[in-house]
Structure formats: structure tokens, C-alpha cells
Design an enzyme around this catalytic site. Structure first.
Site, PDB file in Angstrom:
ATOM      1  N   PHE A  11     -16.329  70.970 -37.733  1.00 36.96           N
ATOM      2  CA  PHE A  11     -16.335  72.197 -38.545  1.00 36.96           C
ATOM      3  C   PHE A  11     -17.739  72.445 -39.118  1.00 36.96           C
ATOM      4  CE2 PHE A  11     -15.416  73.322 -43.183  1.00 36.96           C
ATOM      5  CZ  PHE A  11     -15.545  74.688 -42.989  1.00 36.96           C
ATOM      6  N   ASN A  32     -18.518  62.618 -30.320  1.00 35.84           N
ATOM      7  CA  ASN A  32     -17.590  61.958 -29.389  1.00 35.84           C
ATOM      8  C   ASN A  32     -16.238  62.672 -29.352  1.00 35.84           C
ATOM      9  OD1 ASN A  32     -16.468  61.227 -31.800  1.00 35.84           O
ATOM     10  ND2 ASN A  32     -16.298  59.040 -31.345  1.00 35.84           N
ATOM     11  N   ASP A  56     -20.618  58.193 -28.867  1.00 33.64           N
ATOM     12  CA  ASP A  56     -20.086  57.638 -30.111  1.00 33.64           C
ATOM     13  C   ASP A  56     -21.270  57.036 -30.875  1.00 33.64           C
ATOM     14  OD1 ASP A  56     -19.076  55.938 -32.077  1.00 33.64           O
ATOM     15  OD2 ASP A  56     -17.378  55.273 -30.846  1.00 33.64           O
ATOM     16  N   ASN A  99     -27.256  53.218 -37.135  1.00 37.71           N
ATOM     17  CA  ASN A  99     -27.891  53.643 -35.875  1.00 37.71           C
ATOM     18  C   ASN A  99     -28.695  54.928 -36.062  1.00 37.71           C
ATOM     19  OD1 ASN A  99     -26.794  51.498 -34.455  1.00 37.71           O
ATOM     20  ND2 ASN A  99     -25.013  52.651 -33.745  1.00 37.71           N
ATOM     21  N   ARG A 106     -37.565  55.726 -36.302  1.00 34.70           N
ATOM     22  CA  ARG A 106     -38.424  55.733 -35.097  1.00 34.70           C
ATOM     23  C   ARG A 106     -39.171  57.055 -34.959  1.00 34.70           C
ATOM     24  NH1 ARG A 106     -34.196  52.683 -32.620  1.00 34.70           N
ATOM     25  NH2 ARG A 106     -33.225  54.487 -31.663  1.00 34.70           N
ATOM     26  N   ALA A 114     -24.428  63.469 -44.888  1.00 36.87           N
ATOM     27  CA  ALA A 114     -23.245  64.171 -45.401  1.00 36.87           C
ATOM     28  C   ALA A 114     -22.395  63.168 -46.152  1.00 36.87           C
ATOM     29  CB  ALA A 114     -22.448  64.768 -44.245  1.00 36.87           C
ATOM     30  N   TYR A 145     -12.489  55.749 -46.183  1.00 37.70           N
ATOM     31  CA  TYR A 145     -13.431  56.882 -46.172  1.00 37.70           C
ATOM     32  C   TYR A 145     -14.392  56.766 -47.346  1.00 37.70           C
ATOM     33  CZ  TYR A 145     -14.864  61.867 -46.182  1.00 37.70           C
ATOM     34  OH  TYR A 145     -15.568  63.051 -46.168  1.00 37.70           O
ATOM     35  N   THR A 175     -14.687  72.030 -48.587  1.00 39.73           N
ATOM     36  CA  THR A 175     -15.237  73.223 -47.941  1.00 39.73           C
ATOM     37  C   THR A 175     -14.266  73.691 -46.859  1.00 39.73           C
ATOM     38  OG1 THR A 175     -17.452  72.442 -48.437  1.00 39.73           O
ATOM     39  CG2 THR A 175     -17.274  74.106 -46.725  1.00 39.73           C
ATOM     40  N   ARG A 186      -6.019  69.386 -43.672  1.00 36.63           N
ATOM     41  CA  ARG A 186      -6.495  69.650 -45.030  1.00 36.63           C
ATOM     42  C   ARG A 186      -5.739  70.845 -45.609  1.00 36.63           C
ATOM     43  NH1 ARG A 186     -12.899  68.415 -44.145  1.00 36.63           N
ATOM     44  NH2 ARG A 186     -12.386  68.941 -42.002  1.00 36.63           N
TER      45      ARG A 186
HETATM   46  P1  NAD Z   1     -14.829  67.390 -38.713  1.00 39.02           P
HETATM   47  O1  NAD Z   1     -13.787  66.375 -38.475  1.00 39.02           O
HETATM   48  O2  NAD Z   1     -14.533  68.816 -38.348  1.00 39.02           O
HETATM   49  O3  NAD Z   1     -16.196  67.002 -38.011  1.00 39.02           O
HETATM   50  C1  NAD Z   1     -16.631  65.679 -37.841  1.00 39.02           C
HETATM   51  C2  NAD Z   1     -17.240  65.551 -36.458  1.00 39.02           C
HETATM   52  O4  NAD Z   1     -17.758  64.222 -36.297  1.00 39.02           O
HETATM   53  C3  NAD Z   1     -16.237  65.778 -35.345  1.00 39.02           C
HETATM   54  O5  NAD Z   1     -16.742  66.683 -34.389  1.00 39.02           O
HETATM   55  C4  NAD Z   1     -16.042  64.386 -34.755  1.00 39.02           C
HETATM   56  O6  NAD Z   1     -15.652  64.403 -33.392  1.00 39.02           O
HETATM   57  C5  NAD Z   1     -17.402  63.762 -34.998  1.00 39.02           C
HETATM   58  N1  NAD Z   1     -17.391  62.296 -35.004  1.00 39.02           N
HETATM   59  C6  NAD Z   1     -16.605  61.474 -35.750  1.00 39.02           C
HETATM   60  N2  NAD Z   1     -16.876  60.185 -35.474  1.00 39.02           N
HETATM   61  C7  NAD Z   1     -17.870  60.188 -34.540  1.00 39.02           C
HETATM   62  C8  NAD Z   1     -18.587  59.162 -33.870  1.00 39.02           C
HETATM   63  N3  NAD Z   1     -18.313  57.854 -34.071  1.00 39.02           N
HETATM   64  N4  NAD Z   1     -19.545  59.515 -32.989  1.00 39.02           N
HETATM   65  C9  NAD Z   1     -19.833  60.833 -32.752  1.00 39.02           C
HETATM   66  N5  NAD Z   1     -19.178  61.850 -33.371  1.00 39.02           N
HETATM   67  C10 NAD Z   1     -18.210  61.521 -34.259  1.00 39.02           C
HETATM   68  O7  NAD Z   1     -15.191  67.307 -40.273  1.00 39.02           O
HETATM   69  P2  NAD Z   1     -16.126  68.231 -41.181  1.00 39.02           P
HETATM   70  O8  NAD Z   1     -15.296  68.835 -42.228  1.00 39.02           O
HETATM   71  O9  NAD Z   1     -16.963  69.094 -40.319  1.00 39.02           O
HETATM   72  O10 NAD Z   1     -17.032  67.120 -41.885  1.00 39.02           O
HETATM   73  C11 NAD Z   1     -18.341  66.843 -41.414  1.00 39.02           C
HETATM   74  C12 NAD Z   1     -19.019  65.867 -42.349  1.00 39.02           C
HETATM   75  O11 NAD Z   1     -19.067  66.399 -43.664  1.00 39.02           O
HETATM   76  C13 NAD Z   1     -18.313  64.525 -42.443  1.00 39.02           C
HETATM   77  O12 NAD Z   1     -19.277  63.497 -42.511  1.00 39.02           O
HETATM   78  C14 NAD Z   1     -17.560  64.614 -43.748  1.00 39.02           C
HETATM   79  O13 NAD Z   1     -17.372  63.356 -44.341  1.00 39.02           O
HETATM   80  C15 NAD Z   1     -18.470  65.500 -44.579  1.00 39.02           C
HETATM   81  N6  NAD Z   1     -17.715  66.214 -45.621  1.00 39.02           N
HETATM   82  C16 NAD Z   1     -16.974  67.321 -45.316  1.00 39.02           C
HETATM   83  C17 NAD Z   1     -16.252  67.941 -46.320  1.00 39.02           C
HETATM   84  C18 NAD Z   1     -15.455  69.189 -46.071  1.00 39.02           C
HETATM   85  O14 NAD Z   1     -14.824  69.697 -47.010  1.00 39.02           O
HETATM   86  N7  NAD Z   1     -15.440  69.767 -44.900  1.00 39.02           N
HETATM   87  C19 NAD Z   1     -16.263  67.419 -47.623  1.00 39.02           C
HETATM   88  C20 NAD Z   1     -17.000  66.270 -47.878  1.00 39.02           C
HETATM   89  C21 NAD Z   1     -17.743  65.677 -46.866  1.00 39.02           C
HETATM   90  N1  UDP Z   2      -2.408  68.880 -50.177  1.00 39.73           N
HETATM   91  C1  UDP Z   2      -1.169  69.488 -50.291  1.00 39.73           C
HETATM   92  N2  UDP Z   2      -0.553  69.874 -49.129  1.00 39.73           N
HETATM   93  C2  UDP Z   2      -1.096  69.722 -47.904  1.00 39.73           C
HETATM   94  C3  UDP Z   2      -2.374  69.099 -47.814  1.00 39.73           C
HETATM   95  C4  UDP Z   2      -2.993  68.682 -48.970  1.00 39.73           C
HETATM   96  O1  UDP Z   2      -0.624  69.664 -51.398  1.00 39.73           O
HETATM   97  O2  UDP Z   2      -0.463  70.119 -46.915  1.00 39.73           O
HETATM   98  C5  UDP Z   2      -3.105  68.474 -51.421  1.00 39.73           C
HETATM   99  C6  UDP Z   2      -3.564  67.023 -51.452  1.00 39.73           C
HETATM  100  O3  UDP Z   2      -2.564  66.202 -52.000  1.00 39.73           O
HETATM  101  C7  UDP Z   2      -4.784  67.100 -52.350  1.00 39.73           C
HETATM  102  C8  UDP Z   2      -5.353  68.512 -52.100  1.00 39.73           C
HETATM  103  O4  UDP Z   2      -4.280  69.257 -51.523  1.00 39.73           O
HETATM  104  O5  UDP Z   2      -4.414  66.982 -53.692  1.00 39.73           O
HETATM  105  C9  UDP Z   2      -6.558  68.540 -51.167  1.00 39.73           C
HETATM  106  O6  UDP Z   2      -6.209  67.837 -50.004  1.00 39.73           O
HETATM  107  P1  UDP Z   2      -7.142  67.810 -48.696  1.00 39.73           P
HETATM  108  O7  UDP Z   2      -6.432  66.960 -47.691  1.00 39.73           O
HETATM  109  O8  UDP Z   2      -7.497  69.188 -48.299  1.00 39.73           O
HETATM  110  O9  UDP Z   2      -8.499  67.121 -49.156  1.00 39.73           O
HETATM  111  P2  UDP Z   2      -8.904  66.023 -50.240  1.00 39.73           P
HETATM  112  O10 UDP Z   2      -9.538  66.789 -51.333  1.00 39.73           O
HETATM  113  O11 UDP Z   2      -7.694  65.287 -50.727  1.00 39.73           O
HETATM  114  O12 UDP Z   2      -9.836  65.137 -49.498  1.00 39.73           O
END
Ligand code: NAD
Ligand code: UDP
Length: 331
Positions: A11, A32, A56, A99, A106, A114, A145, A175, A186
Site C-alpha cells: 500500500f 516478495n 525477500d 540487510n 555500501r 518505516a 510486530y 494510514t 485493517r
Molecule cells: P503492506 O502490507 O501493504 O506492504 C508491505 C509490503 O512489504 C508488501 O508489498 C509485502 O509483500 C512486502 N514485504 C513484506 N515482507 C517482505 C520481505 N521479507 N521481503 C520483501 N518484501 C516484503 O503494508 P503497508 O501498510 O504498505 O506498510 C508498509 C510499511 O509501513 C510497513 O513497514 C509498515 O510496518 C509501515 N506502517 C504502515 C502503517 C499503515 O497504517 N499503513 C502504519 C505504521 C507503519
Molecule cells: N478493528 C475492529 N474491527 C475490525 C478491524 C479492526 O473493530 O474489523 C479495531 C481493532 O480492534 C483496533 C482498531 O480497529 O482497535 C484498528 O485496528 P487495525 O487492525 O486497523 O490497526 P491497529 O491500529 O490495531 O494496528
């Protein structure tokens, strides 16, 4: 200028790719596809300045040619995903980050991590400033996590102290927006998909717990400002407008135009009761403040999911398995 984005098919990663290309960069993506989707990058099939490595990141790798920056976004991010992928999540935060930091070293590239509001766990300070150390259960299910990201932050700072690497740490708060996977699990995607399918909205616990939701364009803007600044952080990037989960449910049904059936499920172990960023540092150091409120963001997000359904895609929500709230210990 050339940048590497890990998690590029996810995303946030795919939106970052678009933003860097729009800003004139060459972009190398790596993914991956464990939680990402090829469709998120399909529009770039003929883009000469973009290339994708299927890899990966927990396995060592390098990128040929120059790299000026790296944004390390690879990691499962949805609780449903990381609870299904606990070891993979720890490995990508640990070995994967190691990694990617080595690649940054390098190439002498700026490295943006993130990180997440989850480093604050179930916070005892509200809203959360960056100097709050958090309240995390290391042995609970979410620990895979939270601790992976806390370790990734520690490793990033060790590379700065040991090698003088140019690093930045973004603590990203919830987000949402187009390209969140429909079955990602989510809350925003679940509620929208459930509402569009005329299904009951699955509220965990009483729905009185809070989150603060940031629309994706605001998030990407904050991340790019942090990447472009000579700022280490950590910096909270999120929208400080806080909502209960029931308030979110109400807004979603108002915007989809459907009525509000709610099905209450148990609150998962260690689910934070409140979460809201103190964004004073982002305002001060990056001149950044989010612009899109939750209702406006939902209006931009709902058509994405509706479009997937109209295109015949299998669009379903995904909920956490019901485990009973044992505080993370075996029942
Ligand atoms: P997402 O699951 O949509 O994207 C994560 C991507 O990482 C995926 O495309 C997945 O295939 C790839 N990936 C996972 N493990 C991998 C590996 N070992 N090698 C190569 N690729 C790998 O999630 P997102 O919401 O886009 O989140 C992206 C980053 O932002 C994450 O690090 C997440 O922890 C961080 N983040 C997101 C949010 C949010 O609300 N979206 C909030 C806090 C932190
Ligand atoms: N949640 C919910 N119903 C759902 C998914 C999530 O009530 O179908 C709640 C969850 O318990 C949390 C909040 O919504 O309190 C946000 O959950 P999410 O999985 O989006 O992300 P988190 O902030 O917990 O990482």
C-alpha cells in the site's frame, strides 16, 4: 537521483514509488509479494525509470549502480497479516532491516525506516510524543510486530552511531486509502468492504477504543519531507484527529449510504485502547501538517473498493481469529 524502495508492491510502498517517479527520480522496487499486490504497480509496466526486483529482503542482496536513498517499507503491517506471519515479521524487521542498512552503507545512501505507532504499545501517555518509550508486551501476539520495529529502530540508530549513516525514522500512525488490500484486515478496509457488501461491521470490543486516521497523500507528503530533510527523528507522521472505532463505523455507513448493522467481536489481546500522534515535531522540523480529514479521505477511498467490486474482483473483509483475551498468554 536513484532510490530503492523495499515493500514497493504494498500500500504505502506503491504510493511512494509513484511519488518519487513524479518527482523525477529513478526508482528500484523490491518485494516478495507476501502481503503486496502486483496490480499496485501494474500501471508502471512501461515506465523506463522503474524496475522491480522480486526478492525477500531477509536474504542478502545488492543493487547495481548508484543509490542516493533507501526507504525501507517491507514488512507485514496489518495485525491479521503479522499474526499469521509472526516469524516472517520478526525476520523482516530484524535481518531484513540489517540487510537493507548494509546496502545503504555500501552506497552511502540516506536510509528512511518505516517504523510505527506500535512502538508505543498500549500507551500510558496521550497523545504520544516521540520521547515516550512505550508500553509494549514483548511476549503477546502483537509483540512480533512491535518488537521487530523497536529492534529496527535500535539497529538504525546503531548504524548512525557506528558508521555515521544518514538515517531517518518515521513513526507512522494508522494510514488508509486506495490500494489497501481489500482482505488486508485493517479496520478502514474491513468496514468499507463490509458496508459495500451489506454485511454487519465487525467491531472488536466495545468500539470505544480510538485511532487517528491519516489519508495516504498526507502520509506520503510527510514521509517525503522527512526523507528530504537532514532529520533523524524519530518523527511521528499521522493525523492527530482521534476517533472511536464506533465513530469510524458511523462515518463509513454515512458515506457508503448503507444502514448500520454492527456485530461485536472480542477485543484482541493487547489492542491499544487509545492512539493519537503528537505531531509538534513534524510541524516544526518538516513544516508538515495533514490536510485531509477522515470524512474526505473516506470519500476518496470508498470508490476504490467499489471499483474493485464492479470489476468483478473477489472483495471480502478479513477478521482476526477469535482467541479470547488472555493477555497474550496461552489460555
Ligand atoms: P503492506 O502490507 O501493504 O506492504 C508491505 C509490503 O512489504 C508488501 O508489498 C509485502 O509483500 C512486502 N514485504 C513484506 N515482507 C517482505 C520481505 N521479507 N521481503 C520483501 N518484501 C516484503 O503494508 P503497508 O501498510 O504498505 O506498510 C508498509 C510499511 O509501513 C510497513 O513497514 C509498515 O510496518 C509501515 N506502517 C504502515 C502503517 C499503515 O497504517 N499503513 C502504519 C505504521 C507503519
Ligand atoms: N478493528 C475492529 N474491527 C475490525 C478491524 C479492526 O473493530 O474489523 C479495531 C481493532 O480492534 C483496533 C482498531 O480497529 O482497535 C484498528 O485496528 P487495525 O487492525 O486497523 O490497526 P491497529 O491500529 O490495531 O494496528
Amino acid at each position: 537521483m536513484r532510490v530503492l524502495i523495499t515493500g514497493a508492491a504494498g500500500f504505502l510502498g506503491s504510493h511512494l514509488v509513484d511519488r518519487f517517479l513524479a518527482d523525477g527520480w529513478e526508482v528500484v522496487g523490491v518485494d516478495n509479494f507476501v502481503t503486496g499486490a502486483r496490480e499496485n504497480l501494474a500501471h508502471l509496466a512501461n515506465e523506463a525509470r522503474f524496475s522491480l526486483m522480486e526478492h525477500d529482503v531477509t536474504e542478502p542482496f545488492d543493487v547495481e549502480g548508484r543509490l542516493d536513498g533507501i526507504l525501507h517499507f517491507a514488512s507485514p503491517a496489518s495485525p491479521v497479516d503479522y499474526l499469521e506471519l509472526p516469524i516472517e515479521t520478526l525476520k523482516v524487521g530484524g535481518q531484513g532491516t540489517h540487510n537493507v542498512l548494509e546496502i545503504a552503507r555500501r552506497h552511502g545512501a540516506r536510509f528512511l525506516l518505516a517504523s510505527t505507532s506500535e512502538v508505543y504499545g498500549d500507551p500510558k501517555f496521550h497523545p504520544q510524543p516521540e520521547n515516550y518509550w512505550g508500553n509494549v508486551n514483548p511476549i503477546g501476539p502483537r509483540g512480533v510486530y512491535d518488537e521487530a520495529k523497536r529492534y529496527a529502530e535500535a539497529l538504525t540508530m546503531a548504524y548512525r552511531r557506528t558508521y555515521g549513516l544518514d538515517v531517518g525514522i518515521a513513526r507512522i500512525f494508522n494510514t488508509y486509502g486506495p490500494r489497501v488490500r481489500p482482505g488486508d484486515g485493517r479496520v478502514v478496509s474491513n468496514f468499507i468492504v463490509q458496508s459495500l457488501r451489506d454485511e454487519a461491521l465487525t467491531v472488536y470490543g466495545t468500539g470505544a477504543q480510538t485511532r487517528s486516521f491519516c489519508y495516504v497523500t498526507d502520509q506520503i507528503d510527510g514521509l517525503c519531507r522527512l526523507f528530504g530533510a537532514s532529520c533523524v527523528g524519530p518523527v511521528n507522521i499521522g493525523n492527530p484527529n482521534e476517533f472511536t472505532i464506533l465513530e469510524l463505523a458511523q462515518l463509513v455507513v454515512e458515506e457508503t449510504g448503507n444502514s448500520l448493522p454492527v456485530s461485536y467481536l472480542p477485543l484482541p489481546p493487547d489492542d491499544p485502547i487509545v492512539r493519537c500522534p503528537d505531531i509538534s515535531m513534524a510541524r516544526l522540523k518538516l513544516g508538515w501538517t495533514p490536510k485531509i480529514n477522515l470524512r474526505m479521505g473516506l470519500r476518496k477511498t470508498i470508490p476504490y473498493f467499489r471499483g474493485l467490486m464492479e470489476a468483478g474482483r473477489d472483495v471480502r473483509s478479513r477478521t482476526l481469529p477469535i482467541t479470547g483475551n488472555t493477555g497474550g498468554l496461552p489460555a
